[in-house]
Design a protein around this motif. Sequence first.
Motif, PDB file in Angstrom:
ATOM      1  N   ILE A  66      76.761 -18.877  93.394  1.00 27.54           N
ATOM      2  CA  ILE A  66      77.560 -17.903  92.649  1.00 27.54           C
ATOM      3  C   ILE A  66      77.313 -16.469  93.114  1.00 27.54           C
ATOM      4  O   ILE A  66      77.776 -15.523  92.482  1.00 27.54           O
ATOM      5  N   GLY A  67      76.604 -16.320  94.229  1.00 25.47           N
ATOM      6  CA  GLY A  67      76.386 -14.996  94.785  1.00 25.47           C
ATOM      7  C   GLY A  67      74.992 -14.842  95.339  1.00 25.47           C
ATOM      8  O   GLY A  67      74.032 -15.453  94.846  1.00 25.47           O
ATOM      9  N   ASP A  68      74.857 -14.008  96.378  1.00 26.07           N
ATOM     10  CA  ASP A  68      73.557 -13.804  96.998  1.00 26.07           C
ATOM     11  C   ASP A  68      72.567 -13.109  96.076  1.00 26.07           C
ATOM     12  O   ASP A  68      71.355 -13.127  96.333  1.00 26.07           O
ATOM     13  N   ASP A  69      73.051 -12.512  94.980  1.00 29.81           N
ATOM     14  CA  ASP A  69      72.120 -11.894  94.039  1.00 29.81           C
ATOM     15  C   ASP A  69      71.302 -12.929  93.268  1.00 29.81           C
ATOM     16  O   ASP A  69      70.402 -12.561  92.505  1.00 29.81           O
ATOM     17  N   LEU A  70      71.574 -14.218  93.479  1.00 29.74           N
ATOM     18  CA  LEU A  70      70.664 -15.246  92.978  1.00 29.74           C
ATOM     19  C   LEU A  70      69.264 -15.084  93.567  1.00 29.74           C
ATOM     20  O   LEU A  70      68.283 -15.558  92.984  1.00 29.74           O
ATOM     21  N   LEU A  71      69.185 -14.421  94.722  1.00 33.06           N
ATOM     22  CA  LEU A  71      67.897 -14.226  95.377  1.00 33.06           C
ATOM     23  C   LEU A  71      67.196 -12.949  94.914  1.00 33.06           C
ATOM     24  O   LEU A  71      66.070 -12.686  95.329  1.00 33.06           O
ATOM     25  N   ASP A  72      67.849 -12.162  94.065  1.00 36.25           N
ATOM     26  CA  ASP A  72      67.225 -10.959  93.522  1.00 36.25           C
ATOM     27  C   ASP A  72      66.242 -11.331  92.409  1.00 36.25           C
ATOM     28  O   ASP A  72      66.431 -12.342  91.701  1.00 36.25           O
ATOM     29  N   ASP A  73      65.244 -10.510  92.216  1.00 37.54           N
ATOM     30  CA  ASP A  73      64.243 -10.782  91.175  1.00 37.54           C
ATOM     31  C   ASP A  73      64.878 -10.829  89.787  1.00 37.54           C
ATOM     32  O   ASP A  73      64.446 -11.610  88.923  1.00 37.54           O
ATOM     33  N   THR A  74      65.916 -10.036  89.565  1.00 34.48           N
ATOM     34  CA  THR A  74      66.534 -10.004  88.239  1.00 34.48           C
ATOM     35  C   THR A  74      67.214 -11.317  87.885  1.00 34.48           C
ATOM     36  O   THR A  74      67.379 -11.627  86.700  1.00 34.48           O
ATOM     37  N   ALA A  75      67.596 -12.100  88.900  1.00 39.14           N
ATOM     38  CA  ALA A  75      68.264 -13.376  88.625  1.00 39.14           C
ATOM     39  C   ALA A  75      67.340 -14.360  87.929  1.00 39.14           C
ATOM     40  O   ALA A  75      67.795 -15.275  87.232  1.00 39.14           O
TER      41      ALA A  75
END
Length: 276
Positions: A66-75
């Motif tokens: 659902i988006g590369d921000d899955l790899l961000d700490d906030t995810a």
Amino acid sequence: MAPAPGVPEAALLHAPPGWTRLAFVSDLHLSAQTPRTMQAFLRWLRGPALQADALFILGDLFEAWIGDDLLDDTARTVEPAQAAVAHTVACALQAFAADGRALYVQHGNRDFLLGAGFARVACARLLPDPAVVVFQGQRLLLTHGDLLCTADTAYLQFRAQVRRADWQQRALAQPLAERARQAQALRAASQAAQHGAGSWADADPAEARRWLTQFASNWMIHGHTHRPRDHWSDGQLRQVLSDWDCDTPPTDQQRAQALWLHACCGGLTVHRTDCR
């Protein structure tokens, strides 16, 4: 050569002279709901896969992306289960590529939002679909396979929509939690449609032959259909990759295969291995 009507252009990749072993997988559909499948893939990456000079993942590495921000700490606080899978798999791929092995990932119908952020963390290259890889004198035509299923008109219309840059920009602008909700709804609708039909569209052999002719190839490798088999026709070979499923009973129907090409003694050997 310009592509024939309805046939997309293909990227061209020349394998370095030193490459002797290529591995191909597809349709792993990794998620928090498939822990045994994920563990099988991680074991394979740490073991037998290390013999490959290049690994090609031909779509649907993830059940949903659902988006590369899955790899961000906030995810980790918004979608902890999906974020954990994303981090684990990306780090495992990074470790696989750490010693100079090449890693290529094509988009599938489930993870078409994989982007540059994922590729950077995983040390992968996003491979256009279709792509021609020249290896040991052979032109290998690689594709996920969904575009070959010409009878699945509803899906092809959906695919054309969600692959547009403007659609993806709007989708990725939504909050992560909302994207997760929408992805879950789409998966439920897809599973209901498959159950109702009792089957799903297969690759059209005539369309596959048209692609092979267009790209001056006699060897195609693809996934998507979950029907692993070698198809020979008029000197052309179409190899369909296995999906990976180690979580659904009964055990004797579970599968997780890799396709290997090995250059030796002036020729190529081809074999499939069970990765469970």
